[in-house]
Design a protein around this motif. Sequence first.
Motif, short mmCIF file in Angstrom:
data_model
loop_
_atom_site.label_atom_id
_atom_site.label_comp_id
_atom_site.label_asym_id
_atom_site.label_seq_id
_atom_site.Cartn_x
_atom_site.Cartn_y
_atom_site.Cartn_z
N SER A 59 32.64 41.29 35.44
CA SER A 59 33.99 42.16 35.79
C SER A 59 34.78 41.36 36.53
CB SER A 59 33.46 43.44 36.07
OG SER A 59 32.74 44.23 35.29
N CYS A 60 36.09 41.66 36.18
CA CYS A 60 37.20 40.82 37.33
C CYS A 60 36.94 41.61 38.47
CB CYS A 60 38.52 40.91 36.60
SG CYS A 60 39.71 40.81 37.74
N VAL A 61 37.12 40.90 39.63
CA VAL A 61 36.98 41.52 40.94
C VAL A 61 38.05 42.52 41.11
CG1 VAL A 61 35.27 39.85 41.99
CG2 VAL A 61 37.71 39.44 42.30
N ARG A 62 38.99 42.32 40.72
CA ARG A 62 40.32 42.97 41.14
C ARG A 62 40.58 44.10 40.22
NH1 ARG A 62 45.97 40.04 41.73
NH2 ARG A 62 46.54 41.85 43.13
N CYS A 63 40.32 44.10 38.93
CA CYS A 63 40.86 45.12 37.89
C CYS A 63 39.64 45.66 36.99
CB CYS A 63 41.92 44.48 36.95
SG CYS A 63 41.57 43.56 35.79
N GLY A 64 38.69 45.16 37.09
CA GLY A 64 37.27 45.34 36.20
C GLY A 64 37.41 44.90 34.66
N GLN A 71 38.29 36.13 38.95
CA GLN A 71 39.63 37.06 38.36
C GLN A 71 39.91 36.89 37.06
OE1 GLN A 71 42.95 37.33 40.89
NE2 GLN A 71 41.91 37.28 42.82
N CYS A 72 40.46 37.81 36.14
CA CYS A 72 40.57 37.76 34.86
C CYS A 72 41.73 37.24 34.50
CB CYS A 72 40.37 39.15 34.10
SG CYS A 72 42.10 40.01 34.54
N ALA A 73 42.08 36.93 33.03
CA ALA A 73 43.21 36.07 32.99
C ALA A 73 44.73 36.96 33.37
CB ALA A 73 43.36 35.92 31.44
N ILE A 74 44.48 38.44 33.26
CA ILE A 74 45.80 38.83 33.53
C ILE A 74 46.20 38.96 35.05
CG2 ILE A 74 46.77 41.37 33.59
CD1 ILE A 74 44.66 41.95 31.40
N CYS A 75 44.81 38.97 35.97
CA CYS A 75 45.23 39.08 37.40
C CYS A 75 45.71 37.84 37.96
CB CYS A 75 43.89 39.55 38.22
SG CYS A 75 43.51 41.38 37.90
N SER A 76 45.00 36.68 37.14
CA SER A 76 45.53 35.28 37.71
C SER A 76 46.73 34.89 37.22
CB SER A 76 44.16 34.20 37.76
OG SER A 76 44.03 34.35 36.38
ZN LIG Z 1 41.61 41.43 36.65
#
Ligand SMILES: [Zn+2]
Length: 203
Positions: A59-64, A71-76
Amino acid sequence: MPRIDYPSLIQELIRQLRRMPGIGPRSAERIALWIVQRKEAHADQIAEAMIKTISGIRSCVRCGFFSEADQCAICSDPGRDAQSLCVVEQATDILSLERSGAFHGLYHSLGGRLSPLDHVGPEDLRIDSLVRRVKEDQLQEVIFALSLDVEGEATLSYLGDLLNLEGVSVTRIAQGLPAGSGLESADELTLTRAFNGRTVFRP
Ligand SMILES: [Zn+2]
């Protein structure tokens, strides 16, 4: 006389396949036989993909959301609107919204919703990290895209009050989504309309 069944290896395979969602006894048997009898099944590749996915996805540490890195592709992605945050119940809701193209900000998955009957309280959801993001990330708007049933409303009410105290603009997507069915079942046009018709949350 003992009843003849498949060898125990095949029986075990059928048992394991039956644990998958939507796979009944008949389907499990059919898949198991396909794996065993058909060379072109390349079951070793299926098994390898499963094992790689289990160990490589987190799970992405920011958004899940699902990610192969911290971090996922969206958050980064630096091209996203970092001042708008959309709060959803499940990581899969993020994909529904992405596919609709209605939103270009960042997301936060709660990992569920408040449900006293199922013993799900605030401490079971990703609420602390949400409040932290609102405090630290200089957000202008937090948009709630939760289910329109009793639990979704209770979750919105709790979090809306909490975030209003932080001085951020709290909105909710418009009505029009099928109640209780979540974002997954809504089509893209409905999601876009719900997003564009969002209203200010009032306690
Ligand atoms: Zn994310």
